[in-house]
Design a protein around this motif. Sequence first.
Motif, PDB file in Angstrom:
ATOM      1  N   ASP A 582      64.985  72.167  56.792  1.00 38.92           N
ATOM      2  CA  ASP A 582      63.948  73.078  57.286  1.00 38.92           C
ATOM      3  C   ASP A 582      63.091  72.466  58.396  1.00 38.92           C
ATOM      4  OD1 ASP A 582      64.679  75.072  55.539  1.00 38.92           O
ATOM      5  OD2 ASP A 582      63.351  74.356  53.944  1.00 38.92           O
ATOM      6  N   ARG A 583      63.273  71.169  58.644  1.00 38.57           N
ATOM      7  CA  ARG A 583      62.406  70.498  59.606  1.00 38.57           C
ATOM      8  C   ARG A 583      62.796  70.872  61.037  1.00 38.57           C
ATOM      9  NH1 ARG A 583      58.916  66.662  58.647  1.00 38.57           N
ATOM     10  NH2 ARG A 583      59.765  66.343  56.572  1.00 38.57           N
ATOM     11  N   LYS A 584      61.791  71.115  61.895  1.00 44.47           N
ATOM     12  CA  LYS A 584      61.993  71.423  63.309  1.00 44.47           C
ATOM     13  C   LYS A 584      61.223  70.419  64.155  1.00 44.47           C
ATOM     14  CE  LYS A 584      62.456  76.431  62.638  1.00 44.47           C
ATOM     15  NZ  LYS A 584      61.909  77.769  63.024  1.00 44.47           N
ATOM     16  N   SER A 585      61.591  70.307  65.408  1.00 43.60           N
ATOM     17  CA  SER A 585      60.871  69.388  66.294  1.00 43.60           C
ATOM     18  C   SER A 585      59.487  69.943  66.604  1.00 43.60           C
ATOM     19  CB  SER A 585      61.647  69.182  67.588  1.00 43.60           C
ATOM     20  OG  SER A 585      61.577  70.326  68.402  1.00 43.60           O
ATOM     21  N   GLU A 586      58.544  69.043  66.737  1.00 45.25           N
ATOM     22  CA  GLU A 586      57.164  69.446  67.027  1.00 45.25           C
ATOM     23  C   GLU A 586      57.073  70.146  68.380  1.00 45.25           C
ATOM     24  OE1 GLU A 586      53.155  67.012  68.000  1.00 45.25           O
ATOM     25  OE2 GLU A 586      53.974  66.655  65.988  1.00 45.25           O
ATOM     26  N   LYS A 587      57.841  69.672  69.340  1.00 47.97           N
ATOM     27  CA  LYS A 587      57.812  70.266  70.676  1.00 47.97           C
ATOM     28  C   LYS A 587      58.235  71.732  70.639  1.00 47.97           C
ATOM     29  CE  LYS A 587      59.592  69.624  75.378  1.00 47.97           C
ATOM     30  NZ  LYS A 587      60.439  68.772  76.268  1.00 47.97           N
ATOM     31  N   ALA A 588      59.279  72.020  69.877  1.00 45.61           N
ATOM     32  CA  ALA A 588      59.765  73.402  69.790  1.00 45.61           C
ATOM     33  C   ALA A 588      58.749  74.287  69.072  1.00 45.61           C
ATOM     34  CB  ALA A 588      61.107  73.434  69.073  1.00 45.61           C
ATOM     35  N   LEU A 589      58.148  73.752  68.002  1.00 43.15           N
ATOM     36  CA  LEU A 589      57.148  74.526  67.259  1.00 43.15           C
ATOM     37  C   LEU A 589      55.926  74.823  68.114  1.00 43.15           C
ATOM     38  CD1 LEU A 589      57.275  72.865  63.724  1.00 43.15           C
ATOM     39  CD2 LEU A 589      57.881  75.224  64.295  1.00 43.15           C
ATOM     40  N   LEU A 590      55.462  73.825  68.877  1.00 43.61           N
ATOM     41  CA  LEU A 590      54.285  74.029  69.714  1.00 43.61           C
ATOM     42  C   LEU A 590      54.549  75.053  70.812  1.00 43.61           C
ATOM     43  CD1 LEU A 590      52.771  70.432  70.126  1.00 43.61           C
ATOM     44  CD2 LEU A 590      51.796  72.385  68.904  1.00 43.61           C
ATOM     45  N   ALA A 591      55.737  75.009  71.391  1.00 42.04           N
ATOM     46  CA  ALA A 591      56.073  75.973  72.437  1.00 42.04           C
ATOM     47  C   ALA A 591      56.054  77.396  71.885  1.00 42.04           C
ATOM     48  CB  ALA A 591      57.430  75.647  73.035  1.00 42.04           C
ATOM     49  N   GLU A 592      56.598  77.567  70.686  1.00 38.78           N
ATOM     50  CA  GLU A 592      56.614  78.881  70.063  1.00 38.78           C
ATOM     51  C   GLU A 592      55.199  79.309  69.656  1.00 38.78           C
ATOM     52  OE1 GLU A 592      58.981  81.204  66.436  1.00 38.78           O
ATOM     53  OE2 GLU A 592      59.423  79.097  66.906  1.00 38.78           O
TER      54      GLU A 592
END
Length: 802
Positions: A582-592
């Motif tokens: 379930d873990r995602k990269s912080e960069k991708a989460l912040l962009a979204e």
Amino acid sequence: MDEQPKIIQYVRKLINSCGLCLLPLVDGEKHHGDGWKQYQSRLPNESEISSWTNKKRWGIVCGRVSGNLEVIDFDEKVRKGFFEAWKSLLPAEALELLKTLPLSKTINNGYHLLYRSKEIGRNTPLARCLDESGEKKAVIETRGEGGFIVEPPTEGYEHLNGSLEHIPEITPEQRKSLWDTARVLNEIVEEQKIFNPKPQLPDSNRPGDDYNTRATWEEILAPLGWKIERQCGEKRYWKRPGKIEGGISATENYNGNGLLHVFSSSTPFEPDRSYTKFSAYAILNHKADFKSAARELANKGYGSKQSEEGTKVAVPHESQSDVIVRMVLARRFWQLRHKAPNTEALKTALTVLEGKAYFDGPLIKLWNRLTEHEGAIWYDLADTEWRAVKITKASWEIVANPPILFRRYSHQKAQCQPVQDGDITLLLKYLNVADRKHRLLLLVWLVASFIPNIPHPILIVYGAQGASKTFFCRLLKKIGDPSEVETIGFPRDQNELVQIFDHHWCIVFDNISRISGRDSDALCKAVTGDGFSKRELFTDDDDIIYAFRRVLILNGINQVATRPDILERGILLELERISEEDRKSEKALLAEFEKDQPSILGGIFTVLQKAMQIEPAIELASLPRMADFTRWGAAIAEALGYTKEEFLSAYGSNIASQNDEVLAENLTAVLLRTFMDGREDWEGTPTELRNALIEVAEGLHIKPEREPDFPKTANALGKKINELKTNLAVTGMHIKRGEAQKQKRIYIRKGGKKTVSVDSVVPSPSVGTAPKQKDPPMPLLLGSKADKGVDRVDDFWNPETF
């Protein structure tokens, strides 16, 4: 030659019998020579007097050496008539005094008036004027300590009245009257002695400037007892209230400048200064509180005109703010003159601006990020246009030119532009919160954090490594208070902690492992709004008081808040470790997240708007420690589409878990509950209870003397029990203290009514209200404080009789 012995005899008499320090003068000069200053502390001796034969010119050293001699010197060389003008202004009593004082005429047709007084000063100019070349000249001045005058028997000098052999001593009040009258004739006022100078902006919208233009001196002075003594052309002379005899206390239109120049030191004004009408009004009616005076004048209609030249300048609230103001001034000067101002001019302009703002400007209290104003909530977007969001019961909107409400710091970042019809629930997909009750609590807490002037619960986030605690908290910070500094470690210095509280609306303390008692107290004060005090500089005696209510977030692997006071002001939120899949990269989460943030923020404002409509009608049967948050939380829950019972149930469960945390983490509570296992009640002295708890600890293989939290004395145990008794009551253990046979006693009883949580104070619509349980009786020792005035044993537990 026959006259010379008589002169020496006369000089000898004045020195030895009259205490005057007479000295011969250097030919062609008005002084004794290089060595005359020794005579400021001693009189000439007989040998010196005998050596001064054939001397025709003589002077007197003034001051203490001559018996506190002081002289008023009228110099008529620059312009004649000052002495006669001074006499014409003297009150009758002073004119009678003048007849008793020695008066001599100088070789240049000036005058010396001699007297002695207990109060004397150094040489002091009383009145000046400009000579023909435009130079400033003193025309009336005193000769006191360090002064020297030429007197008869010098050729060209003559006595007009009295004698040097009999110089009267006058009172300080008489001396002051002579001085004040002389000051009336002063024609030159130094710029720095003009208090609150007449403004140069006729179109200014400030009440003080408008008052200076429209008010009259009669309106200001006459109602307070000031009287016009006389008038000469456009100049009027005023006498202060309470002055029985004649005399001048102040001059209106002094030197033709429209100001009031005050001479007297027996008024609220500082003597020898000139005052504008507004400054005089503020000093006389508001004890020099210029802000209060400006507010009152504004209420009376002064300052209604708005200057078309006015410009609002946004300056970050930081130590270099004067640099930015200097740049603004330099740019404006370049636009007007097409050249750069010099450094000294900029420095002077800054000083003038500071002074005018302090004395003439309105008092505007500034806030950090969020405030309430005229029934609306205002949120600072902190962008370069200084826009703000205005939230009312009816709607919310972005205001392009809001009132002056906010101060800013360099770390603050601009907030995104919120959109109408937003959705706050979009936030939940970025937060690792699965429990329904916790999700509701989190949304309520977040919306409530946009309400000023109420205490906000501390959000206490904890969980294992990999639970994304820091990222979770950073997102909350981005939504409420964007900043270059998203998380902060807990500082060791208390002053630094106060500065952090002052500079941020929402503070995230990251990766906390322990909170000391002192830090816990500081966090509680930042929640409730209690004041902090600190000195601005180490050399200052005055304190700066900081008072604020802040939104606080703590995170750590363990639940670090263990003290009851901070837990009662908190919401506990445990996060589970995020699985690898379930873990995602912080960069991708912040962009979204940045794409959803305008909608999330707009959704918060929409919910808050609805909650403002609902909150006045909220009724609760009982309230916990965070009462304001509970009321608003119920309203916010309904605005979110939940019921208030669902919120109260969720909050009540959280409070219960807080209580469990307190009791589980506190050694005294653990030992006390173990001790009461199998017992229904117990009574004894604090010492007996402490010994019993030590036995329980030893049975659990715990050495209490090595445990820092275990009370070291019986008194300390009593204090610890006071901290814990509310939490213990939730479990059904009730503790009270009394006295029997002059000994302190502790009474413990299990069973009976438990303290209820928040969700149980509002009955479910289908259940109704449970009948009130009667507390079971408890043994009562005769002779104790508790048995006085108590009719029944079970009244011991009635707060009104205990």
